[in-house]
Design a protein around this motif. Structure first.
Motif, PDB file in Angstrom:
ATOM      1  N   UNK A   5     -82.160-116.545 -12.281  1.00  0.00           N
ATOM      2  CA  UNK A   5     -83.468-115.935 -12.581  1.00  0.00           C
ATOM      3  C   UNK A   5     -84.438-117.015 -13.070  1.00  0.00           C
ATOM      4  N   UNK A   6     -85.627-116.610 -13.500  1.00  0.00           N
ATOM      5  CA  UNK A   6     -86.616-117.584 -13.994  1.00  0.00           C
ATOM      6  C   UNK A   6     -86.020-118.419 -15.125  1.00  0.00           C
ATOM      7  N   UNK A   7     -86.049-119.719 -14.950  1.00  0.00           N
ATOM      8  CA  UNK A   7     -85.449-120.601 -15.943  1.00  0.00           C
ATOM      9  C   UNK A   7     -85.975-122.015 -15.804  1.00  0.00           C
ATOM     10  N   UNK A   8     -85.092-123.018 -16.004  1.00  0.00           N
ATOM     11  CA  UNK A   8     -85.561-124.406 -16.039  1.00  0.00           C
ATOM     12  C   UNK A   8     -86.193-124.889 -14.736  1.00  0.00           C
ATOM     13  N   UNK A   9     -85.714-124.377 -13.604  1.00  0.00           N
ATOM     14  CA  UNK A   9     -86.284-124.853 -12.337  1.00  0.00           C
ATOM     15  C   UNK A   9     -87.690-124.317 -12.110  1.00  0.00           C
ATOM     16  N   UNK A  10     -87.938-123.105 -12.571  1.00  0.00           N
ATOM     17  CA  UNK A  10     -89.311-122.574 -12.481  1.00  0.00           C
ATOM     18  C   UNK A  10     -90.235-123.458 -13.324  1.00  0.00           C
ATOM     19  N   UNK A  11     -89.782-123.826 -14.521  1.00  0.00           N
ATOM     20  CA  UNK A  11     -90.610-124.690 -15.386  1.00  0.00           C
ATOM     21  C   UNK A  11     -90.880-126.033 -14.711  1.00  0.00           C
ATOM     22  N   UNK A  63     -87.337-109.320 -29.670  1.00  0.00           N
ATOM     23  CA  UNK A  63     -88.616-109.548 -29.008  1.00  0.00           C
ATOM     24  C   UNK A  63     -89.552-108.378 -29.285  1.00  0.00           C
ATOM     25  N   UNK A  64     -90.834-108.632 -29.036  1.00  0.00           N
ATOM     26  CA  UNK A  64     -91.840-107.593 -29.169  1.00  0.00           C
ATOM     27  C   UNK A  64     -92.654-107.560 -27.885  1.00  0.00           C
ATOM     28  N   UNK A  65     -93.243-106.419 -27.627  1.00  0.00           N
ATOM     29  CA  UNK A  65     -94.081-106.274 -26.435  1.00  0.00           C
ATOM     30  C   UNK A  65     -95.501-106.008 -26.895  1.00  0.00           C
ATOM     31  N   UNK A  66     -96.332-107.053 -26.817  1.00  0.00           N
ATOM     32  CA  UNK A  66     -97.663-106.998 -27.416  1.00  0.00           C
ATOM     33  C   UNK A  66     -98.610-106.095 -26.626  1.00  0.00           C
ATOM     34  N   UNK A  67     -98.414-106.034 -25.322  1.00  0.00           N
ATOM     35  CA  UNK A  67     -99.233-105.159 -24.479  1.00  0.00           C
ATOM     36  C   UNK A  67     -98.399-104.755 -23.270  1.00  0.00           C
ATOM     37  N   UNK A  68     -98.994-104.009 -22.355  1.00  0.00           N
ATOM     38  CA  UNK A  68     -98.247-103.558 -21.181  1.00  0.00           C
ATOM     39  C   UNK A  68     -98.324-104.643 -20.101  1.00  0.00           C
ATOM     40  N   UNK A  69     -97.173-105.204 -19.762  1.00  0.00           N
ATOM     41  CA  UNK A  69     -97.157-106.275 -18.756  1.00  0.00           C
ATOM     42  C   UNK A  69     -96.457-105.842 -17.491  1.00  0.00           C
ATOM     43  N   UNK A  70     -95.989-106.825 -16.730  1.00  0.00           N
ATOM     44  CA  UNK A  70     -95.335-106.558 -15.451  1.00  0.00           C
ATOM     45  C   UNK A  70     -94.120-107.471 -15.314  1.00  0.00           C
ATOM     46  N   UNK A  71     -93.279-107.184 -14.313  1.00  0.00           N
ATOM     47  CA  UNK A  71     -92.294-108.180 -13.928  1.00  0.00           C
ATOM     48  C   UNK A  71     -92.794-108.876 -12.677  1.00  0.00           C
ATOM     49  N   UNK A  72     -93.420-110.019 -12.865  1.00  0.00           N
ATOM     50  CA  UNK A  72     -93.991-110.798 -11.762  1.00  0.00           C
ATOM     51  C   UNK A  72     -93.337-112.172 -11.699  1.00  0.00           C
ATOM     52  N   UNK A  73     -92.073-112.254 -12.156  1.00  0.00           N
ATOM     53  CA  UNK A  73     -91.428-113.566 -12.249  1.00  0.00           C
ATOM     54  C   UNK A  73     -90.969-114.123 -10.908  1.00  0.00           C
ATOM     55  N   UNK A  74     -90.990-115.441 -10.836  1.00  0.00           N
ATOM     56  CA  UNK A  74     -90.331-116.175  -9.754  1.00  0.00           C
ATOM     57  C   UNK A  74     -88.883-116.421 -10.202  1.00  0.00           C
ATOM     58  N   UNK A  75     -87.959-116.632  -9.256  1.00  0.00           N
ATOM     59  CA  UNK A  75     -86.585-116.947  -9.624  1.00  0.00           C
ATOM     60  C   UNK A  75     -86.353-118.462  -9.543  1.00  0.00           C
ATOM     61  N   UNK A  76     -85.312-118.928 -10.212  1.00  0.00           N
ATOM     62  CA  UNK A  76     -84.958-120.351 -10.113  1.00  0.00           C
ATOM     63  C   UNK A  76     -84.511-120.725  -8.696  1.00  0.00           C
ATOM     64  N   UNK A  77     -83.985-119.741  -7.954  1.00  0.00           N
ATOM     65  CA  UNK A  77     -83.619-119.995  -6.550  1.00  0.00           C
ATOM     66  C   UNK A  77     -84.866-120.385  -5.756  1.00  0.00           C
ATOM     67  N   UNK A  78     -85.916-119.614  -5.952  1.00  0.00           N
ATOM     68  CA  UNK A  78     -87.170-119.899  -5.234  1.00  0.00           C
ATOM     69  C   UNK A  78     -87.763-121.231  -5.682  1.00  0.00           C
TER      70      UNK A  78
END
Ligand SMILES: *Cc1c(COP(=O)(O)O)cnc(C)c1O
Length: 380
Positions: A29-35, A227-242
């Motif tokens: 999932x989103x991790x060091x490679x995305x960074x 964790x806290x959820x400050x506002x309503x967000x989305x799951x728009x993450x890229x994966x480390x595979x990508x």
């Protein structure tokens, strides 16, 4: 005879090896490679911040949200674009207002945007259509004094240049696509680049449910902090595979663009003697990556766009109708718009030719033979 497709991504052993490494690492999932991909992309585009997303559509949606666009706002967009450019305005709760485009570049200009501005206009989405850089300074000279945000939809334009710098480098915020139809691919994927630290930070949390602590940071600790959820967000993450594929592709980008421009030059030179075919070209202020090599079929050609497409299809060549016009789609039937004559002319008279990295000279000659075989002005 083998089929010639309009586009084929250039992927190789390096991408396969990079993917195998991610799989072996156990973190997909989103991790060091995305960074790492974000850092490398920001550097390549001369952008201050880069935030990876699941697509360009989600990147554009977030860009509008972090720019403060919402219900009651109008956002000017070209109708002459892939439907996502207009859709994201609706996703943000605002109203898309269609502007016409310049007949030579297929892009909006200050002159096409100005007539459709209103007191409610809060943003303009400019598109580097097919990779042709929009004249951003021209649109910003109109919008900046009015406090209108200019968002650059650079989905098509990775590797294109504007006034000697990578496209997007001069924008407040830009969005990029890594869909296989584009020049650099991660399968699906997108990116936001922005000069604004606050917008980058908010996009970073909003892409991950607006969580105060990222999933990868939580995973890195034995006892995950709450964790806290400050506002309503989305799951728009890229994966480390990508991202692993994206890092390899980014290294290939200069070679991809060089080859595309070489193939484009060959098309343009060979078509110069065929009246009634007008190919896309570099504008005076920059260079296109030729993500889409489009041609306008003018009446002097003697046959129309549909006939050219039919002849190509008979030769097993898969060309495409040119860029769509969003205002003609049923989804936008309820959106009144000013006349869009150039958009309608271009969408009806253009086609996109096959152009991909591994295209051979023979394949390109096959396409050219069909295009040049009917003498100008002669009706078959
Ligand atoms: C392809 C494209 C998009 C959408 O990109 P995705 O990554 O598929 O969401 C948006 N705008 C333009 C101009 C495009 O060409």
């Amino acid at each position: 005879m083998t089929r010639i497709n309009v586009m084929r991504p250039w992927l190789g052993q390096e991408e396969a090896a990079a993917l195998a490494e991610v799989v072996a690492s156990g973190w997909v999932a989103q991790g060091p490679r995305v960074a790492r991909f974000e850092e490398a992309f920001a550097e390549a585009q001369q952008a201050r911040h880069a935030v990876a997303t699941s697509s360009c559509t989600t990147a554009l949606h977030l860009a509008l949200v972090v720019a403060g666009i919402g219900p009651g706002d109008e956002v000017v967009v070209p109708s002459f674009s892939f439907i996502a450019t207009a859709n994201v305005v609706v996703h943000a709760g605002a109203r898309p207002v269609f502007a016409d485009v310049d007949p030579v570049t297929g892009n909006v200009t200050a002159g096409t945007v100005e007539p459709v501005l209103s007191e409610r206009t809060r943003a303009v989405v400019v598109v580097d259509q097919g990779g042709v850089p929009v004249d951003l300074d021209d649109v910003r000279a109109l919008c900046d004094p009015l406090g209108i945000v200019v968002v650059e939809d650079a989905a098509c334009a990775v590797g294109s240049a504007y006034r000697g710098r990578p496209v997007g480098a001069g924008a407040d915020i830009s969005a990029w696509s890594f869909h296989p139809r584009k020049v650099l691919t991660t399968g699906e994927g997108g990116m936001i680049t922005t000069a604004r630290e606050d917008w980058a930070a908010r996009a970073r949390t909003l892409r991950e449910h607006a969580m105060t602590i990222s999933a990868s940071a939580r995973h890195a600790s034995v006892l995950a902090p709450a964790e806290e959820y400050a506002e309503v967000g989305w799951n728009y993450r890229m994966t480390d595979l990508q991202a692993a594929v994206g890092l390899v592709q980014l290294g290939r980008l200069p070679e991809i663009v060089r080859r595309r421009r070489e193939l484009a030059r060959r098309y343009t030179d060979a078509l110069a003697g065929t009246p009634g075919l007008r190919p896309v070209a570099d504008p005076p202020w920059g260079e296109t990556n030729f993500q889409s090599y489009w041609l306008e079929v003018a009446p002097e050609r003697g046959i129309d766009r549909e006939e050219v497409l039919a002849r190509l299809a008979r030769a097993d060549i898969s060309a495409r109708r040119g860029i769509m016009a969003a205002h003609r789609q049923p989804a936008y039937a309820g959106y009144p718009h000013a006349p869009l004559p150039v958009t309608e002319r271009l969408t009806d008279s253009t086609l996109i030719l096959p152009l991909f990295h591994e295209m051979t000279d023979d394949e390109q000659s096959r396409v050219l033979d069909v295009l040049t075989s009917v003498p100008a002005g002669v009706r078959p």
